[in-house]
Scaffold this motif. Structure first.
Motif, PDB file in Angstrom:
ATOM      1  N   GLY A  28       0.655  -1.318   0.152  1.00  0.00           N
ATOM      2  CA  GLY A  28      -0.153   0.211   0.517  1.00  0.00           C
ATOM      3  C   GLY A  28       1.164   1.769   0.424  1.00  0.00           C
ATOM      4  O   GLY A  28       2.299   0.887   0.144  1.00  0.00           O
ATOM      5  N   LEU A  29       0.423   2.424   0.563  1.00  0.00           N
ATOM      6  CA  LEU A  29       0.772   3.629   0.233  1.00  0.00           C
ATOM      7  C   LEU A  29       0.946   4.401   1.566  1.00  0.00           C
ATOM      8  O   LEU A  29      -0.580   5.142   1.680  1.00  0.00           O
ATOM      9  CB  LEU A  29       0.897   4.512  -0.980  1.00  0.00           C
ATOM     10  N   TRP A  30       1.280   4.977   2.257  1.00  0.00           N
ATOM     11  CA  TRP A  30       0.768   5.667   3.096  1.00  0.00           C
ATOM     12  C   TRP A  30       2.082   6.855   2.956  1.00  0.00           C
ATOM     13  O   TRP A  30       2.943   6.771   3.553  1.00  0.00           O
ATOM     14  CB  TRP A  30       1.390   5.306   4.902  1.00  0.00           C
ATOM     15  N   ILE A  31       0.933   7.851   3.614  1.00  0.00           N
ATOM     16  CA  ILE A  31       1.618   9.447   3.530  1.00  0.00           C
ATOM     17  C   ILE A  31       0.887  10.047   4.092  1.00  0.00           C
ATOM     18  O   ILE A  31      -0.580  11.099   4.048  1.00  0.00           O
ATOM     19  CB  ILE A  31       1.717  10.082   2.008  1.00  0.00           C
TER      20      ILE A  31
ATOM     21  N   VAL B 156       9.514   5.440   9.691  1.00  0.00           N
ATOM     22  CA  VAL B 156       8.456   5.539   8.825  1.00  0.00           C
ATOM     23  C   VAL B 156       9.047   7.410   8.540  1.00  0.00           C
ATOM     24  O   VAL B 156       9.250   7.838   7.374  1.00  0.00           O
ATOM     25  CB  VAL B 156       7.151   5.300   9.236  1.00  0.00           C
ATOM     26  N   SER B 157       8.566   7.808   9.249  1.00  0.00           N
ATOM     27  CA  SER B 157       9.590   9.234   9.007  1.00  0.00           C
ATOM     28  C   SER B 157      10.443   9.307   7.910  1.00  0.00           C
ATOM     29  O   SER B 157      10.841  10.072   6.771  1.00  0.00           O
ATOM     30  CB  SER B 157       8.858  10.103   9.993  1.00  0.00           C
ATOM     31  N   ALA B 158      11.604   9.231   8.709  1.00  0.00           N
ATOM     32  CA  ALA B 158      13.183   9.118   8.141  1.00  0.00           C
ATOM     33  C   ALA B 158      12.711   8.637   6.755  1.00  0.00           C
ATOM     34  O   ALA B 158      13.192   9.349   5.809  1.00  0.00           O
ATOM     35  CB  ALA B 158      14.145   8.357   8.969  1.00  0.00           C
ATOM     36  N   THR B 159      12.705   7.106   6.326  1.00  0.00           N
ATOM     37  CA  THR B 159      12.177   6.235   5.230  1.00  0.00           C
ATOM     38  C   THR B 159      11.154   7.473   4.279  1.00  0.00           C
ATOM     39  O   THR B 159      11.978   7.724   3.505  1.00  0.00           O
ATOM     40  CB  THR B 159      11.519   5.201   5.395  1.00  0.00           C
TER      41      THR B 159
END
Lengths: 79, 260
Positions: B85-88, B164-167
């Protein structure tokens, strides 16, 4: 091939073996027996959760309709 | 309605939002559940597919192979989006782990073509770099696995949030650099620079890619612990292979900067 490349190649082969050998073992209790683990089930099963929520709502709504209709039949019977 | 029928009908319909049984979709026998052995075997299969296609694109250079590599990379991106999926800030595409048995081999084959092409070009510029990068990738992965298994690194929700933030930060930096390069013809100097800033940036990205491996180990470990469906073996293996490929490419870039 330079000496450093050869040494790194040997290190790589050993690391590859270590990685695939230890990956098969269960993690220590220090890792597994704790309360603050990442809840992966909440992250990866979003779609299934949505489907189950929808299904359960539909399931809960279904008997109410049946119940109403049976009450109406009872009322008719009394008359 | 009998007691059993009532339980069967209403007992299972508790609030799913507070239930974690979804991860415990257990099968009655051991054949249908995730095991550590199964995940390891799937990882080996995916790595073999990646190496095989990388060898093809390494040995048959040319415009056709360039096109195949481009298509392969595109297919790999689609496959990973379809699975993870895609999480933004919220889920734009929801994850679908049950697709992993089909998407994981597509990802491995597609990325293999791209990796082979990149590796061959780097090897022609810096002889011996590929062996060094591959070895360091497995060394970092094995070290982090030992740290994870022994409980020295214990990932929690804060760790996940930071990763997640860093990636995502790195992902957006690369996207911005790509758009900037298409407009101006030159990419961000921090990414390509061979000075201290460029090496520092590469070291940071290598560190973040390496720590992502801890998350992959945790996915596999928890999937096996909770006796999840068999497709989670492919899912975990795909995550691990994707991170290994990312780590390899970043180490390749770092060594190239150091040797320039």
């Amino acid at each position: 091939m330079s000496t450093i490349t050869l040494l790194l190649a040997l290190l790589g082969i050993a690391s590859f073996a270590v990685l695939f050998y230890f990956l098969r073992f269960k993690a220590s209790s220090r890792q597994t027996d704790r309360d603050n683990r990442i809840p992966w089930h909440k992250i990866w099963f979003q779609r299934e959760r949505y489907k189950e929520t929808k299904a359960s709502i539909e399931e809960q709504n279904q008997p109410k309709v049946e119940k109403q209709s049976s009450e109406e039949e009872d009322a008719d019977f009394k008359d | 309605m009998s007691k059993h029928a009532a339980l069967d009908r209403f007992g299972r319909s508790g609030n799913p939002l507070i239930r974690s049984d979804l991860f415990n979709q257990t099968a009655l026998d051991n054949e249908g559940v995730t095991t550590l052995d199964g995940a390891v075997n799937k990882t080996a299969i995916l790595l073999a597919l990646t190496v095989s296609t990388a060898a093809i694109s390494w040995n048959f250079q040319g415009p056709t192979m360039g096109l195949i590599s481009g298509i392969g990379m595109f297919a790999a991106v689609i496959a990973s989006l379809a699975t993870y999926g895609l999480w933004i800030f919220r889920w734009i595409i929801k994850p679908t782990p049950h697709r992993a048995p089909y998407t994981a081999p597509i990802y491995a084959i597609g990325m293999g073509f791209a990796i082979g092409l990149i590796s061959e070009q780097m090897e022609s510029l810096f002889p011996g770099i590929v062996i060094q990068a591959v070895s360091l990738t497995f060394f970092v992965a094995a070290s982090l696995l030992l740290l994870y298994k022994t409980g020295v690194i214990r990932p929690d929700q804060n760790f996940l949030l930071i990763m997640v933030s860093a990636t995502l930060g790195i992902f957006f930096t690369y996207i911005a650099s790509f758009i900037y390069a298409m407009v101006t013809g030159s990419s961000f100097s921090i990414i390509t620079d061979t000075g201290l800033m460029g090496i520092g940036f590469s070291l940071l990205v290598v560190a973040i890619a390496a720590l992502n491996l801890v998350l992959d180990f945790d996915i596999i470990e928890q999937a096996a612990e909770n006796r999840t469906p068999k497709y989670m073996e492919w899912f975990g293996a795909m995550a691990l292979v994707a991170t290994l490929i990312w780590l390899y490419l970043e180490i390749l870039r770092l060594i190239a900067k150091l040797r320039s």
